[in-house]
Enzyme design. Structure first.
Site, mmCIF file in Angstrom:
data_model
loop_
_atom_site.group_PDB
_atom_site.id
_atom_site.type_symbol
_atom_site.label_atom_id
_atom_site.label_comp_id
_atom_site.label_asym_id
_atom_site.label_seq_id
_atom_site.Cartn_x
_atom_site.Cartn_y
_atom_site.Cartn_z
ATOM 1 N N ARG A 36 25.952 23.033 22.156
ATOM 2 C CA ARG A 36 25.952 21.701 22.763
ATOM 3 C C ARG A 36 25.154 20.688 21.948
ATOM 4 N NH1 ARG A 36 25.460 22.763 29.278
ATOM 5 N NH2 ARG A 36 27.703 22.866 29.659
ATOM 6 N N LYS A 207 35.574 35.187 41.191
ATOM 7 C CA LYS A 207 35.973 34.725 42.527
ATOM 8 C C LYS A 207 37.218 33.847 42.538
ATOM 9 C CE LYS A 207 31.977 33.567 44.929
ATOM 10 N NZ LYS A 207 30.865 32.613 44.745
ATOM 11 N N GLY A 363 31.777 28.544 30.651
ATOM 12 C CA GLY A 363 30.707 29.271 29.982
ATOM 13 C C GLY A 363 31.070 30.677 29.530
ATOM 14 N N GLY A 386 31.570 23.621 34.606
ATOM 15 C CA GLY A 386 31.995 23.003 35.859
ATOM 16 C C GLY A 386 32.785 21.722 35.633
#
Ligand code: 3PG
Ligand code: MG
Length: 405
Positions: A36, A207, A363, A386
């Site tokens: 980043r 999930k 990620g 996200g």
């Protein structure tokens, strides 16, 4: 999209929101993955090359939420001072640091910058005002620069003071995007709005609940949706399969069936992994075996996709012209359960070599392509977790809206 290319920064001080939320070594607190920081270098260099100066601001972790055992804030562990050396190394110049964001000392430091100088402010999230999107705090931050540049794609889904509200204190001509933001949006749009068919989305992770919205959005765009990782077992259970101790979200069984039905109606090929590498416990040293994913023995759990699933998925991936990948196929951090994710990463790289456009984000999938040395064999690796997910869910990101309108 208005970017730093639209302005000459000579004599100007740019306040840049970067996403330096980077992992630190637990003991030494040195930066362990500089992706980043590296990503922000071109934007910083453009401004400096014009003859401008730069004030960098970022968050690091969630200091006010992840408190120490005694209930106090761990300032040391969350200090951006740990990113100074890496930033200086990547820029090839000194980086000044000030241990606050809005103190007198901070303003003295930013107002004394000369052309070519770079200053990094302390973690914005040491202030509760940051996450609240507090206007007074944002206005104070705005005093650090004549121009506001948002280059923090990874945090663009947060309506925080530094990512969104601060833009209110700049005129139209004095707020813009950096290159990270511009590239992320350009590449995401290529997948969302002008994907060449066949378009295959590969979705993994633990999930289903994290991926429902993205699956729903992609059902009207993709030709193939590949489901892997822990979330696949919720689908198998919903279809009446035996999944042993595999991960499952029992409150999402009906939803899984609805997604399967919707895919059928829309003519989307929804692929589930026919077989799994199973383990007798969630452990790197577990005993392992292979089983059909809908017939996993009691006491065992699926932790990776197995050979037949790899063959099915790879065939579809290799024939694709556009590929979106978010989420691993198994517990690739453990050697016994990494083969599925590795094989999929290789198939994506192969398709890319044959002319497909591939975007990898989130990620874990980014960590996976890095682990298997394939990051430069895919078309684009997103810096957003996200934020990337929300973008592909079809949501408008507040950090983008604040500048683009
Ligand atoms: C991230 O790593 O996801 C971004 O930096 C945003 O951080 P957050 O999820 O704590 O807001
Ligand atoms: Mg996050």
């Amino acid at each position: 999209m208005k970017t730093v290319d639209n302005l000459n920064f000579a004599g100007k001080r740019a306040l840049i929101r970067v996403d330096f939320n980077v992992p630190l070594d637990k003991k030494t607190l040195a930066v362990t993955d500089d992706t980043r920081i590296k990503a922000a270098v071109p934007t910083i260099n453009k401004i400096l090359a014009d003859g401008g100066s730069v004030v960098l601001m970022s968050h690091l972790g969630r200091p006010l939420k992840k408190l120490k055992e005694d209930g106090t804030v761990d300032y040391e562990k969350h200090s951006l001072k740990h990113a100074v050396a890496k930033t200086a190394e990547l820029l090839g110049r000194d980086v000044k640091f000030v241990s606050d964001c809005i103190s007198e000392e901070a303003f003295a430091a930013s107002s004394s910058l000369k052309a070519g100088d770079v200053l990094l402010l302390e973690n914005l999230r040491f202030y509760k005002e940051e996450e609240k999107g507090d206007a007074a705090f944002a206005e104070k931050l705005s005093k650090h620069g004549d121009v506001y540049v948002n280059d923090a794609f990874g945090t663009a889904h947060r309506a925080h003071a530094s990512t969104t509200i601060v833009a209110n204190y700049y005129t139209e001509g004095n707020k813009m995007f950096g290159y990270v933001m511009a590239n992320e949006v350009k590449n995401a749009e290529r997948v969302l709005k002008s994907a060449e068919a066949p378009f295959t989305a590969i979705l993994g992770g633990a999930k289903v609940s994290d991926k429902i919205l993205i699956i729903e959005n992609l059902l009207s765009k993709a030709n193939n949706i590949i489901i892997g990782g822990g979330m696949a077992y919720t689908f198998f259970k919903a279809l009446g399969g035996k999944i042993g101790n595999s991960l499952v979200e029992d409150d999402k069984l009906e939803l899984a069936l609805e997604l399967i039905e919707k895919a059928k109606q829309k003519g989307v090929n929804l692929l589930l992994p026919v077989d799994s590498v199973i383990a007798d416990k969630f452990d790197a040293a577990a005993n392992t075996d292979n089983a059909a994913s809908n017939n996993i023995p009691d006491g065992w759990m699926g932790l990776d996709i197995a050979a037949n699933a790899v063959t099915d998925f790879s065939k579809v991936i290799r024939a694709s012209k556009t590929i979106l990948w978010n989420g691993p196929m198994g517990v690739f951090e453990m050697e016994k359960f990494q083969k599925g994710t590795e094989a999929i990463a290789k198939a994506v790289a192969e398709a890319t070599a044959n002319g497909a456009f591939s975007l990898v984000g989130g990620g874990d999938s980014v960590a996976a392509v890095n682990k298997f040395g394939l990051a430069d064999k895919v078309s684009y690796v997103s810096t957003g977790g996200g934020a990337m997910l929300e973008y592909f869910e079809g949501k408008e990101l507040p950090g983008i809206k604040a500048i683009a309108g």
